[in-house]
Design a protein around this motif. Structure first.
Motif, short mmCIF file in Angstrom:
data_model
loop_
_atom_site.label_atom_id
_atom_site.label_comp_id
_atom_site.label_asym_id
_atom_site.label_seq_id
_atom_site.Cartn_x
_atom_site.Cartn_y
_atom_site.Cartn_z
N GLY A 187 0.83 -1.19 0.00
CA GLY A 187 0.00 0.00 0.00
C GLY A 187 0.87 1.24 0.00
N GLY A 188 0.22 2.39 -0.01
CA GLY A 188 0.98 3.64 0.02
C GLY A 188 0.21 4.76 -0.66
N LYS A 189 0.70 5.98 -0.46
CA LYS A 189 -0.03 7.16 -0.94
C LYS A 189 -0.05 7.24 -2.47
CE LYS A 189 4.07 10.12 -0.36
NZ LYS A 189 4.61 11.31 0.34
N HIS A 190 0.81 6.49 -3.15
CA HIS A 190 0.87 6.55 -4.61
C HIS A 190 0.03 5.45 -5.26
CE1 HIS A 190 2.60 8.33 -8.14
NE2 HIS A 190 3.27 7.25 -8.51
N LEU A 191 -0.63 4.63 -4.47
CA LEU A 191 -1.34 3.47 -5.00
C LEU A 191 -2.45 3.86 -5.98
CD1 LEU A 191 -1.95 0.44 -5.08
CD2 LEU A 191 -3.29 0.71 -2.98
N GLU A 192 -3.28 4.80 -5.62
CA GLU A 192 -4.39 5.18 -6.51
C GLU A 192 -3.88 5.76 -7.82
OE1 GLU A 192 -7.20 7.71 -4.62
OE2 GLU A 192 -7.74 6.24 -3.07
N SER A 193 -2.79 6.51 -7.76
CA SER A 193 -2.21 7.05 -8.98
C SER A 193 -1.71 5.94 -9.89
CB SER A 193 -1.06 8.01 -8.63
OG SER A 193 -0.43 8.49 -9.78
N LEU A 194 -1.12 4.90 -9.31
CA LEU A 194 -0.63 3.77 -10.11
C LEU A 194 -1.79 2.99 -10.72
CD1 LEU A 194 2.17 2.50 -7.70
CD2 LEU A 194 2.51 3.60 -9.93
N GLN A 195 -2.86 2.83 -9.97
CA GLN A 195 -4.03 2.15 -10.51
C GLN A 195 -4.61 2.92 -11.69
OE1 GLN A 195 -6.10 2.03 -6.74
NE2 GLN A 195 -5.78 -0.19 -6.53
N ALA A 196 -4.65 4.24 -11.55
CA ALA A 196 -5.14 5.08 -12.65
C ALA A 196 -4.22 5.01 -13.86
CB ALA A 196 -5.28 6.52 -12.17
N HIS A 197 -2.92 4.95 -13.61
CA HIS A 197 -1.95 4.86 -14.70
C HIS A 197 -2.14 3.56 -15.49
CE1 HIS A 197 1.98 5.48 -16.70
NE2 HIS A 197 2.09 4.16 -16.61
N ALA A 198 -2.31 2.44 -14.78
CA ALA A 198 -2.50 1.16 -15.44
C ALA A 198 -3.79 1.14 -16.24
CB ALA A 198 -2.50 0.03 -14.40
N LYS A 199 -4.84 1.73 -15.69
CA LYS A 199 -6.13 1.76 -16.39
C LYS A 199 -6.05 2.62 -17.65
CE LYS A 199 -11.03 2.76 -15.65
NZ LYS A 199 -12.06 3.21 -14.67
N LYS A 200 -5.43 3.78 -17.53
CA LYS A 200 -5.31 4.68 -18.68
C LYS A 200 -4.47 4.06 -19.79
CE LYS A 200 -3.90 9.39 -19.94
NZ LYS A 200 -3.34 10.67 -19.42
N ALA A 201 -3.43 3.32 -19.40
CA ALA A 201 -2.55 2.69 -20.39
C ALA A 201 -3.16 1.42 -20.99
CB ALA A 201 -1.20 2.37 -19.76
N GLY A 202 -4.28 0.97 -20.43
CA GLY A 202 -4.94 -0.23 -20.95
C GLY A 202 -4.18 -1.51 -20.67
N VAL A 203 -3.47 -1.56 -19.55
CA VAL A 203 -2.68 -2.74 -19.22
C VAL A 203 -3.60 -3.81 -18.62
CG1 VAL A 203 -0.64 -3.61 -18.02
CG2 VAL A 203 -0.74 -1.20 -18.70
N GLN A 204 -3.54 -5.01 -19.16
CA GLN A 204 -4.36 -6.12 -18.69
C GLN A 204 -3.59 -6.96 -17.67
OE1 GLN A 204 -7.63 -6.43 -19.82
NE2 GLN A 204 -7.13 -4.45 -20.76
N ASN A 205 -4.35 -7.67 -16.85
CA ASN A 205 -3.80 -8.64 -15.89
C ASN A 205 -2.87 -8.01 -14.85
OD1 ASN A 205 -5.18 -10.58 -17.33
ND2 ASN A 205 -3.38 -11.30 -18.47
N VAL A 206 -3.22 -6.81 -14.40
CA VAL A 206 -2.47 -6.16 -13.32
C VAL A 206 -3.26 -6.31 -12.02
CG1 VAL A 206 -1.40 -4.05 -12.47
CG2 VAL A 206 -1.53 -4.49 -14.93
N ILE A 207 -2.61 -6.80 -10.99
CA ILE A 207 -3.26 -7.01 -9.70
C ILE A 207 -2.57 -6.13 -8.65
CG2 ILE A 207 -3.77 -8.69 -7.89
CD1 ILE A 207 -3.65 -10.86 -10.10
N PHE A 208 -3.33 -5.26 -8.01
CA PHE A 208 -2.87 -4.46 -6.89
C PHE A 208 -3.47 -5.06 -5.62
CE2 PHE A 208 -2.75 -1.52 -10.47
CZ PHE A 208 -1.56 -0.84 -10.28
N THR A 209 -2.65 -5.56 -4.73
CA THR A 209 -3.19 -6.17 -3.51
C THR A 209 -3.48 -5.15 -2.43
OG1 THR A 209 -1.05 -6.51 -2.42
CG2 THR A 209 -1.79 -8.22 -3.97
#
Length: 327
Positions: free
Chosen positions: A95-117
């Motif tokens: 976890g961490g304060k940058h987690l939501e930003s990373l999730q948004a980055h993966a979604k915007k880039a259209g990356v499949q099969n990414v798991i954030f625990t």
């Protein structure tokens, strides 16, 4: 006393007064192999996160913070996924304060099969290492990343992972000394993607890296081994007190075996604030300067602390200073 050769160089180069190179000791980050044994995949944990049997998993276990440059890993993973036919997943644990930003980055880039625990219980971290086939430390270029060696590569080595590191100076040092990690150009997802794709398509090389890393940490990067270096330093500072027989024997074995290779590309004496004579650097085979294996010599070139009348009679008035940096 500091964590790595790159930090030692920084201390020597930025000292306000002449500082002899042999007065700065390196006691590196390490691992307890009993706490980080070789890990097999936990089928129940894999099912929990939707990781199919037979899928390869690239991953990282860390705080989700900006200086880790996890965006580079996400983008490099996408490139690798497009180059291979094997089912591929990216597992990001922490976890961490940058987690939501990373999730948004993966979604915007259209990356499949990414798991954030997100954050996981500390007692479960070891099980997550077992889910990861290729462990990537993607740190980008920064003064901190160039100087500080994190613990995570050593833990990944110890659990038998194939490890990929960015080539920031501190991580490149680990790769060079271990001979057990692939490196990629820091901040360049395309280079990471190419390296990941080749590693994914070469299962034997992954196994070789895992075995090599696990052996290396158990020989060169354990906390028990570090005690021997602290003992050597404090003896040079004048300590003559009681010593446990086991520690004395361990220090003797450490000295005879030689510490890890100390410098890969030593600069000439005029390139640093040091008065060390030629021949004090270790060789590429990991053997220390033979002079360090002999009798302890009286320290020279050190700043003596004025006595206040309460000095330990077994002390010579010199002090050790521990220097480390953590972002």
């Amino acid at each position: 006393i500091t964590l790595a050769e790159v930090m030692k160089d920084h201390i020597l180069d930025s000292a306000d007064m002449p500082l002899r190179e042999d007065r700065v000791a390196v006691v590196p980050n390490a691992v307890d192999p009993d706490e980080f044994p070789i890990q097999d995949r936990d089928p129940a944990l894999a099912r929990r996160w939707g990781l199919p049997e037979g899928a390869l998993t690239v991953g990282y276990i860390s705080s989700m913070v900006e200086y880790e440059s996890i965006e580079t890993l996400i983008d490099g993973f996408k490139i690798a996924s497009e180059r291979v036919s094997e089912p591929l997943f990216l597992l990001l644990v922490g976890g961490g304060k940058h987690l939501e930003s990373l999730q948004a980055h993966a979604k915007k880039a259209g990356v499949q099969n990414v798991i954030f625990t997100g954050a996981v219980p500390h007692d479960d971290v070891l099980r997550y290492f077992g889910l990861i086939d290729v462990f990537v430390v993607p740190r980008g270029k920064s003064s901190v990343a160039d100087l500080v060696t994190p613990l995570k590569p050593f833990e990944a080595f110890s659990t038998g992972r194939a490890v990929v590191l960015s080539d920031v100076a501190a991580l490149q040092e680990i790769a060079d000394e271990s001979g057990a990690a692939q490196t990629f150009r820091a901040g360049y997802p395309r280079d990471l993607g190419r390296k990941l794709a080749r590693l994914i398509q070469d299962p034997q090389h992954r196994r070789d890296l895992g075995v090599r890393g696990a052996r290396w940490v158990r020989s060169h990067r354990t906390w028990d081994r570090n005690v021997s270096e602290y003992f050597r330093v404090y003896r040079e500072l004048g300590y003559r007190g009681t010593v446990d027989d086991a520690l004395r024997a361990q220090a003797k074995d450490h000295a005879s075996a030689g510490a890890p290779a100390r410098r890969r590309d030593p600069r000439p004496a005029h390139g640093r604030r040091s008065s060390v004579s030629a021949g004090t650097e270790s060789t590429d085979d990991g053997k220390d300067d033979p002079a360090r294996d002999g009798a302890v010599q009286a320290p020279r070139g050190m700043v003596s602390i004025p006595s206040n009348g309460n000095e330990d009679p077994q002390s010579n008035g010199l002090r050790a200073v521990v220097v480390a940096m953590k972002p």
